[in-house]
Motif scaffolding. Structure first.
Motif, short mmCIF file in Angstrom:
data_model
loop_
_atom_site.label_atom_id
_atom_site.label_comp_id
_atom_site.label_asym_id
_atom_site.label_seq_id
_atom_site.Cartn_x
_atom_site.Cartn_y
_atom_site.Cartn_z
N SER A 272 -1.00 -4.87 -1.29
CA SER A 272 -2.16 -4.63 -0.46
C SER A 272 -1.92 -5.31 0.88
N VAL A 273 -2.95 -5.37 1.71
CA VAL A 273 -2.82 -5.98 3.03
C VAL A 273 -4.01 -6.89 3.26
N GLU A 274 -3.74 -8.10 3.74
CA GLU A 274 -4.80 -9.06 4.04
C GLU A 274 -5.49 -8.68 5.36
N LEU A 275 -6.82 -8.60 5.32
CA LEU A 275 -7.59 -8.20 6.50
C LEU A 275 -8.40 -9.35 7.11
N SER A 276 -8.67 -10.39 6.35
CA SER A 276 -9.64 -11.38 6.78
C SER A 276 -9.06 -12.72 7.22
N GLY A 277 -7.86 -13.05 6.79
CA GLY A 277 -7.34 -14.39 7.06
C GLY A 277 -7.13 -14.67 8.54
N ASN A 278 -7.44 -15.88 8.95
CA ASN A 278 -7.24 -16.26 10.34
C ASN A 278 -5.76 -16.28 10.72
N LEU A 279 -4.91 -16.68 9.78
CA LEU A 279 -3.48 -16.76 10.03
C LEU A 279 -2.70 -15.65 9.35
N THR A 280 -3.31 -14.99 8.35
CA THR A 280 -2.57 -14.05 7.52
C THR A 280 -3.01 -12.60 7.69
N ARG A 281 -3.89 -12.30 8.64
CA ARG A 281 -4.34 -10.93 8.85
C ARG A 281 -3.13 -10.04 9.13
N GLY A 282 -3.04 -8.92 8.41
CA GLY A 282 -1.93 -7.99 8.58
C GLY A 282 -0.75 -8.27 7.67
N MET A 283 -0.81 -9.37 6.92
CA MET A 283 0.29 -9.70 6.00
C MET A 283 0.24 -8.79 4.77
N MET A 284 1.39 -8.30 4.34
CA MET A 284 1.44 -7.53 3.11
C MET A 284 1.38 -8.49 1.93
N VAL A 285 0.49 -8.21 1.00
CA VAL A 285 0.33 -9.02 -0.21
C VAL A 285 1.11 -8.36 -1.33
N VAL A 286 2.07 -9.08 -1.89
CA VAL A 286 2.90 -8.56 -2.98
C VAL A 286 2.40 -9.17 -4.29
N ASP A 287 1.92 -8.32 -5.18
CA ASP A 287 1.30 -8.77 -6.43
C ASP A 287 2.32 -8.83 -7.56
N ASP A 288 3.03 -9.94 -7.65
CA ASP A 288 4.03 -10.11 -8.71
C ASP A 288 3.40 -10.44 -10.05
N THR A 289 2.14 -10.85 -10.06
CA THR A 289 1.50 -11.32 -11.29
C THR A 289 0.58 -10.29 -11.94
N GLY A 290 0.28 -9.20 -11.23
CA GLY A 290 -0.62 -8.19 -11.77
C GLY A 290 -2.08 -8.50 -11.60
N MET A 291 -2.40 -9.49 -10.79
CA MET A 291 -3.80 -9.91 -10.62
C MET A 291 -4.63 -8.88 -9.86
N LEU A 292 -3.99 -8.02 -9.06
CA LEU A 292 -4.76 -6.99 -8.35
C LEU A 292 -5.22 -5.88 -9.28
N LYS A 293 -4.59 -5.80 -10.45
CA LYS A 293 -4.95 -4.80 -11.47
C LYS A 293 -4.92 -3.38 -10.90
N LYS A 294 -3.86 -3.08 -10.15
CA LYS A 294 -3.67 -1.74 -9.59
C LYS A 294 -2.63 -0.99 -10.41
N GLU A 295 -2.94 0.26 -10.72
CA GLU A 295 -1.98 1.08 -11.47
C GLU A 295 -0.81 1.52 -10.59
N HIS A 296 -1.11 1.83 -9.33
CA HIS A 296 -0.05 2.35 -8.46
C HIS A 296 0.86 1.22 -8.01
N LYS A 297 2.15 1.42 -8.21
CA LYS A 297 3.16 0.44 -7.79
C LYS A 297 4.04 1.09 -6.73
N VAL A 298 4.41 0.30 -5.75
CA VAL A 298 5.35 0.77 -4.72
C VAL A 298 6.72 0.19 -5.01
N THR A 299 7.74 0.77 -4.41
CA THR A 299 9.11 0.27 -4.54
C THR A 299 9.45 -0.53 -3.29
N ILE A 300 9.69 -1.81 -3.47
CA ILE A 300 10.07 -2.69 -2.36
C ILE A 300 11.58 -2.90 -2.39
N MET A 301 12.24 -2.51 -1.34
CA MET A 301 13.70 -2.62 -1.27
C MET A 301 14.11 -4.09 -1.22
#
Length: 318
Positions: A272-301
């Motif tokens: 996902s992408v962080e939208l609210s952080g003062n320092l992290t806005r626009g950062m891609m969030v990589v969910d290695d733990t499954g906490m986002l509970k999203k079915e769709h997975k992307v392939t990260i090279m």
């Protein structure tokens, strides 16, 4: 059968390199090139694409004007790496004019082309994702019609290149990146900023690449000179980012679209992408733990075949 591509660009020098790579592959057909804000003004971006097509003798490929600013935030000021005009401030008095642009808008063209070629088109996005986000909002079925989506953007280690934690394409329109990563459920492949840094090429290769005796190579040498000088003047910054050579960021995403065997190691996970952080806005969030509970997975090279990459790069300027 030809591989069918749509390419969405903010045509700086590395977008030009990626386009020239694709144009040199015989079994690839680019159905359209869509332009979006990013490295320079939208007019410059459109002109730059036409310049690339001219030097490659491919002005028959349709070029579409897209969105000139992010969805919500003010435009992010680009660095001077690509020059003010996006192609190294090396103008061509004989460059094609904007009258060659298609009348149809970029977003509408993307939707139409995907409908006309259901399940056959790979979309390569080497720019802020504003056009893509607008396309899915205008037609929610658009991503389902794509064969795949290849993105140069985001990061996997919170290392930024334009903000503290943000890669330029995502930081330039975080809302658009968020929409794309959450609403595009087609097969998605991401070449992150860190991935490109880890797979840089030597400056010796860069010299060999640009010194080929062709019009394309002479064009590249002209438009890339500013970026090379910029890199030499930022040695301490490059060392901090672990960059010890030449990086054509957008070309890595293009290479993956052209040849799946280029990617030798990857991970599949939710993002996902962080939208609210003062320092992290626009950062891609990589969910290695499954906490986002999203079915769709992307392939990260993670790793790639640099010898195949070099061959694609060399062929681009032959």
């Amino acid at each position: 059968m030809s591989k069918l591509l749509l390419v969405d660009v903010d045509c700086g020098v590395d977008d030009a390199q990626a386009l020239m790579m694709a144009l040199a592959v015989p079994d690839v057909k680019i159905l359209g090139i869509t332009c979006v804000h990013g490295n320079t003004s939208l007019d410059n971006i459109c002109k730059n694409v036409l310049r690339v097509l001219k030097v490659c003798n491919r002005l028959e490929i349709p070029v579409y004007r897209g969105l000139a600013r992010p969805l919500l935030q003010e435009p992010l000021t680009p660095s001077d790496f690509h020059g003010k005009d996006g192609l190294g401030d090396a103008p061509d008095p004989d460059a094609p004019g904007l009258e060659l642009l298609q009348k149809e808008g970029a977003v509408e063209a993307m939707i139409r082309i995907a409908k006309e070629n259901e399940g056959q088109v790979c979309l390569v996005a080497t720019a802020p994702l504003t056009n893509l986000a607008s396309a899915v909002k205008l037609d929610p079925s658009f991503p389902k019609r794509l064969k795949g989506l290849y993105i140069m953007g985001g990061n996997m280690e919170a290392r930024g290149n334009s903000t503290v934690c943000g890669e330029f394409n995502f930081a330039a329109d975080p809302e658009a990146a968020y929409i794309v990563l959450n609403e595009y459920l087609c097969p998605t492949y991401i070449a992150t900023w860190e991935f490109t840094c880890y797979h840089n090429l030597s400056w010796e290769f860069c010299s060999e690449w640009m010194n080929q005796d062709t019009d394309k190579a002479r064009f590249m040498k002209k438009i890339f000179a500013h970026s090379i000088k910029h890199s030499e003047g930022n040695e301490s910054e490059n060392e901090m980012l672990a960059i010890s050579g030449f990086i054509s960021c957008d070309s890595y995403a293009m290479a993956a679209a052209l040849d799946h065997s280029f990617v030798t190691q990857a991970c599949k996970c939710a993002v996902s992408v962080e939208l609210s952080g003062n320092l992290t806005r626009g950062m891609m969030v990589v969910d290695d733990t499954g906490m986002l509970k999203k079915e769709h997975k992307v392939t990260i090279m993670r790793k790639c075949d640099l010898e195949k990459f070099k061959k694609l790069m060399m062929a681009a300027l032959e």
